[in-house]
Design a protein around this motif. Structure first.
Motif, PDB file in Angstrom:
ATOM      1  N   ALA A  91       0.850  -1.394   0.183  1.00  8.03           N
ATOM      2  CA  ALA A  91      -0.056  -0.133   0.004  1.00  8.03           C
ATOM      3  C   ALA A  91       0.979   1.124  -0.008  1.00  8.03           C
ATOM      4  CB  ALA A  91      -0.630   0.211   1.230  1.00  8.03           C
ATOM      5  N   ALA A  92       2.199   0.963   0.740  1.00  7.09           N
ATOM      6  CA  ALA A  92       2.929   2.412   0.762  1.00  7.09           C
ATOM      7  C   ALA A  92       4.010   3.168  -0.365  1.00  7.09           C
ATOM      8  CB  ALA A  92       3.859   2.180   1.837  1.00  7.09           C
ATOM      9  N   ILE A  93       3.430   1.872  -1.397  1.00 10.15           N
ATOM     10  CA  ILE A  93       3.834   2.232  -2.693  1.00 10.15           C
ATOM     11  C   ILE A  93       3.146   2.416  -3.601  1.00 10.15           C
ATOM     12  CG2 ILE A  93       6.554   1.251  -2.289  1.00 10.15           C
ATOM     13  CD1 ILE A  93       6.052  -1.038  -4.126  1.00 10.15           C
ATOM     14  N   LEU A  94       1.158   1.738  -3.559  1.00  7.61           N
ATOM     15  CA  LEU A  94       0.873   1.786  -4.977  1.00  7.61           C
ATOM     16  C   LEU A  94       0.513   2.372  -5.302  1.00  7.61           C
ATOM     17  CD1 LEU A  94      -0.558  -0.610  -5.861  1.00  7.61           C
ATOM     18  CD2 LEU A  94      -2.935  -0.127  -4.213  1.00  7.61           C
ATOM     19  N   PRO A  95       0.050   4.241  -4.622  1.00 12.08           N
ATOM     20  CA  PRO A  95       0.389   5.775  -5.225  1.00 12.08           C
ATOM     21  C   PRO A  95       1.338   6.126  -6.250  1.00 12.08           C
ATOM     22  CG  PRO A  95      -0.811   5.377  -2.421  1.00 12.08           C
ATOM     23  CD  PRO A  95       0.305   4.298  -2.717  1.00 12.08           C
ATOM     24  N   LEU A  96       2.633   5.447  -5.387  1.00 12.80           N
ATOM     25  CA  LEU A  96       3.846   6.182  -7.039  1.00 12.80           C
ATOM     26  C   LEU A  96       3.493   4.865  -8.002  1.00 12.80           C
ATOM     27  CD1 LEU A  96       6.436   7.370  -4.336  1.00 12.80           C
ATOM     28  CD2 LEU A  96       4.508   9.121  -6.096  1.00 12.80           C
ATOM     29  N   TYR A  97       3.407   3.605  -7.549  1.00 14.94           N
ATOM     30  CA  TYR A  97       3.508   2.709  -8.280  1.00 14.94           C
ATOM     31  C   TYR A  97       2.924   3.135  -9.519  1.00 14.94           C
ATOM     32  CZ  TYR A  97       3.823  -1.990 -10.635  1.00 14.94           C
ATOM     33  OH  TYR A  97       4.007  -2.812 -11.585  1.00 14.94           O
ATOM     34  N   VAL A  98       1.092   3.084  -9.148  1.00 13.83           N
ATOM     35  CA  VAL A  98       0.970   3.696 -10.001  1.00 13.83           C
ATOM     36  C   VAL A  98       0.399   4.752 -11.132  1.00 13.83           C
ATOM     37  CG1 VAL A  98      -2.304   3.948 -10.786  1.00 13.83           C
ATOM     38  CG2 VAL A  98      -1.346   2.425  -9.175  1.00 13.83           C
ATOM     39  N   THR A  99       0.758   5.743 -10.133  1.00 13.16           N
ATOM     40  CA  THR A  99       0.644   7.207 -11.089  1.00 13.16           C
ATOM     41  C   THR A  99       2.011   7.344 -11.101  1.00 13.16           C
ATOM     42  OG1 THR A  99       1.467   8.298  -9.258  1.00 13.16           O
ATOM     43  CG2 THR A  99      -1.235   8.035  -9.508  1.00 13.16           C
ATOM     44  N   GLY A 100       3.375   6.948 -11.281  1.00 16.29           N
ATOM     45  CA  GLY A 100       4.509   7.434 -11.460  1.00 16.29           C
ATOM     46  C   GLY A 100       4.967   6.563 -12.291  1.00 16.29           C
ATOM     47  N   TYR A 101       5.448   4.993 -12.261  1.00 12.44           N
ATOM     48  CA  TYR A 101       5.804   4.198 -12.257  1.00 12.44           C
ATOM     49  C   TYR A 101       5.385   3.575 -13.576  1.00 12.44           C
ATOM     50  CZ  TYR A 101       8.223  -0.335 -13.268  1.00 12.44           C
ATOM     51  OH  TYR A 101       9.570  -0.957 -13.595  1.00 12.44           O
ATOM     52  N   LEU A 102       3.726   3.232 -13.506  1.00 15.04           N
ATOM     53  CA  LEU A 102       2.835   3.139 -14.416  1.00 15.04           C
ATOM     54  C   LEU A 102       2.537   4.101 -15.431  1.00 15.04           C
ATOM     55  CD1 LEU A 102       0.777  -0.008 -12.740  1.00 15.04           C
ATOM     56  CD2 LEU A 102       2.927  -0.137 -14.158  1.00 15.04           C
TER      57      LEU A 102
ATOM     58  N   GLY B  88      -4.046   7.180   0.754  1.00 10.48           N
ATOM     59  CA  GLY B  88      -3.425   7.487  -0.195  1.00 10.48           C
ATOM     60  C   GLY B  88      -3.345   8.661  -1.325  1.00 10.48           C
ATOM     61  N   PHE B  89      -4.931   9.582  -0.897  1.00 14.52           N
ATOM     62  CA  PHE B  89      -4.944  10.418  -1.306  1.00 14.52           C
ATOM     63  C   PHE B  89      -4.491  11.919  -1.125  1.00 14.52           C
ATOM     64  CE2 PHE B  89      -8.684   8.771  -3.634  1.00 14.52           C
ATOM     65  CZ  PHE B  89      -8.239   9.400  -5.795  1.00 14.52           C
TER      66      PHE B  89
ATOM     67  N   PHE C   5     -13.894  11.185  -4.552  1.00  8.44           N
ATOM     68  CA  PHE C   5     -12.168  12.037  -4.666  1.00  8.44           C
ATOM     69  C   PHE C   5     -11.338  11.753  -6.048  1.00  8.44           C
ATOM     70  CE2 PHE C   5      -8.602  13.948  -3.016  1.00  8.44           C
ATOM     71  CZ  PHE C   5      -8.971  14.787  -2.690  1.00  8.44           C
ATOM     72  N   GLY C   6     -11.414  10.930  -6.458  1.00  4.68           N
ATOM     73  CA  GLY C   6     -10.123  10.509  -7.807  1.00  4.68           C
ATOM     74  C   GLY C   6     -10.775  12.085  -8.646  1.00  4.68           C
ATOM     75  N   VAL C   7     -11.439  11.329  -9.342  1.00  2.00           N
ATOM     76  CA  VAL C   7     -12.465  12.511  -9.943  1.00  2.00           C
ATOM     77  C   VAL C   7     -12.870  14.002 -10.046  1.00  2.00           C
ATOM     78  CG1 VAL C   7     -15.166  12.841 -11.008  1.00  2.00           C
ATOM     79  CG2 VAL C   7     -13.469  10.827 -10.826  1.00  2.00           C
ATOM     80  N   LEU C   8     -12.653  14.048  -8.478  1.00  2.00           N
ATOM     81  CA  LEU C   8     -13.003  15.753  -8.170  1.00  2.00           C
ATOM     82  C   LEU C   8     -11.165  16.222  -7.729  1.00  2.00           C
ATOM     83  CD1 LEU C   8     -15.017  17.615  -6.678  1.00  2.00           C
ATOM     84  CD2 LEU C   8     -14.154  17.220  -4.272  1.00  2.00           C
ATOM     85  N   TRP C   9     -10.634  15.310  -7.476  1.00  2.00           N
ATOM     86  CA  TRP C   9      -8.893  15.907  -8.022  1.00  2.00           C
ATOM     87  C   TRP C   9      -9.167  16.521  -9.387  1.00  2.00           C
ATOM     88  CZ3 TRP C   9      -4.090  14.199  -4.416  1.00  2.00           C
ATOM     89  CH2 TRP C   9      -3.600  15.220  -4.442  1.00  2.00           C
ATOM     90  N   TYR C  10      -9.609  15.671 -10.221  1.00  2.00           N
ATOM     91  CA  TYR C  10      -8.784  15.427 -11.362  1.00  2.00           C
ATOM     92  C   TYR C  10      -9.567  17.111 -11.869  1.00  2.00           C
ATOM     93  CZ  TYR C  10      -8.171  14.131 -16.469  1.00  2.00           C
ATOM     94  OH  TYR C  10      -7.574  14.032 -17.845  1.00  2.00           O
TER      95      TYR C  10
END
Length: 427
Positions: free
Chosen positions: A51-62, A261-262, A386-391
């Motif tokens: 979980a600690a790397i998932l936000p970066l893994y999804v938005t950064g690495y992937l 994560g957000f 919240f993901g949609v609201l952020w975007y």
């Protein structure tokens, strides 16, 4: 004997129903609760390192968008909802919560294999769903075992001790992920492999050490009652005084509880620190949870669980306000982590203790599963929304909107409980 979920009497026994005041026995912790805490510790090292790397893994690495992460985080929050009530019901009907929990922990362990070999949005979403379904299967039967082993006078403290052990793992997992990323830049696959190893250890401890004695305990306590029979799951089985009110409040507040994560992405966006430090945000929150879990549980047992539960959401509101400041520095970041830890300490185990007070023993697993389902579904909606609201509106505006709505929901929850003292017979 009767117990009130109101804080007017500080959560103590109703004197008119119970008669003269009695001296509580000394607090003693069952070894079963300790071993369940060790199982949760190993499992949380496994899950939280990912979980600690998932936000970066999804938005950064992937390279995926915050909408994609919102969907994955929503699955992370809510996929378990599809099985929680059923798992609690099976636990109640069979009287063997250990083996229901083993199925859940085992499924999460198998999902770790997927993280090692898969990549891409759909694969990650499916693996996260499998992991969270495993969590949904195991949580209610595990909490039922804790409730059965705990002294009735110290329910919240017993859950607090379990959550403390759980959060040793929750703090260690992100720390392990941090060390791996420091030594191996972009070493995400190594984190996934270590996560799998700890999941295997957790399942082994549960299978080999934790006893399955809930059926024997219930038979001793209910010897004069007829044996439990398989029956259709009906919502009418959960019509205990105060339980519906608690579910409504939990759902109302949960739908405005965005994923951690957000919040961490918002802090990283504001402070622009290196990605290697990102897992330490999870460490900070879980360390705070570890620090507060037992003291908050003790306060809840002594002064009332409902006000502690509501105060925890007040801490979450303060966290949103700090996270939304345009330029606040390291002090505000640390404050956010402490407030998040306080929020979890005042809500997670306390909600389970409240449900344990309100539900009768033969419906405990089902009631716990229902409460967890309400929270999971509401938080799934919160993360996806919240993901949609952020975007669409930007991070600052998005967190400000959620903070205002949470303040209104918290006021509504206070009114929901005000003036009512529902009581149920204690097990």
């Amino acid at each position: 004997m009767y117990i009130s979920i109101s804080d007017r009497k500080g959560g103590q026994r109703d004197q008119a129903a119970a008669g003269p005041a009695t001296v509580h026995p000394a607090f003693r912790l069952s070894p079963v609760i300790i071993w369940l805490g060790v199982v949760s510790m190993m499992t949380d090292i496994s899950s939280e390192s990912v979980a600690a790397i998932l936000p970066l893994y999804v938005t950064g690495y992937l390279g995926l968008s915050t909408i994609a992460f919102g969907v994955i985080d929503g699955i992370n929050q809510g996929a378990s909802a599809i099985v929680r009530i059923g798992a609690g019901w099976v636990s109640d009907r069979t009287g063997h919560p250990k083996y229901v929990a083993v199925a859940g922990y085992g499924l999460s362990m198998l999902a770790r294999v997927g993280f090692v070999v898969a990549g891409g949005f759909w694969a990650i979403a499916a693996i996260v769903a499998g992991d969270r379904i495993g969590k949904g299967i195991r949580t209610a039967p595990r909490d039922a075992m804790i409730s059965a082993e705990a002294q009735p006078e110290y329910l919240a403290r017993s859950f607090g001790v379990h959550r403390m052990l759980d959060n040793i793992g929750a703090a260690a997992g992100p720390l392990i992920a941090f060390l791996i990323l420091m030594l191996i830049p972009n070493g995400f696959s190594t984190v996934f492999g270590v996560s799998l190893a700890f999941a295997v250890i957790g399942v082994a401890v549960l299978l080999l050490v934790v006893p399955d004695r809930l059926r024997l305990m219930r038979q001793d306590r209910d010897r004069s009652r007829p044996a439990a029979r398989w029956a259709q799951l009906r919502w009418s089985r959960l019509r205990e005084p105060g339980l519906a009110r608690l579910m409504v409040a939990a759902g109302l507040l949960g739908v405005l509880t965005i994923g951690d994560g957000f919040i961490y992405l918002l802090l990283q966006h504001r402070e622009s620190f290196a990605i290697q430090w990102f897992p330490l945000l999870f460490v900070g929150t879980n360390a705070a949870f570890l620090l507060f879990a037992v003291p908050i549980g003790t306060i809840a047992d002594r002064w009332g669980k409902v006000p502690v539960f509501l105060a925890g959401h007040g801490a979450l509101l303060a966290c949103y306000l700090l996270a939304g400041l345009p330029a606040a520095g390291i002090a505000a970041t640390i404050g956010c982590l402490l407030l998040l830890g306080l929020f979890y300490a005042a809500t997670d185990g306390v909600l389970a203790a409240l449900v344990s007070q309100l539900a009768t023993p033969d419906k405990l697993g089902t009631a716990l599963g229902t409460a967890q389902t309400v929270v999971a579904l509401s938080r799934m909606a919160a993360a996806s929304g919240f993901g949609v609201l952020w975007y669409t509106a930007g991070p600052g505006t998005a967190i400000a909107i959620v903070a205002v709505l949470l303040a209104a929901a918290l006021a509504s929850a206070v009114l929901l409980f005000r003036g009512s003292t529902p009581k149920v017979q204690a097990p």
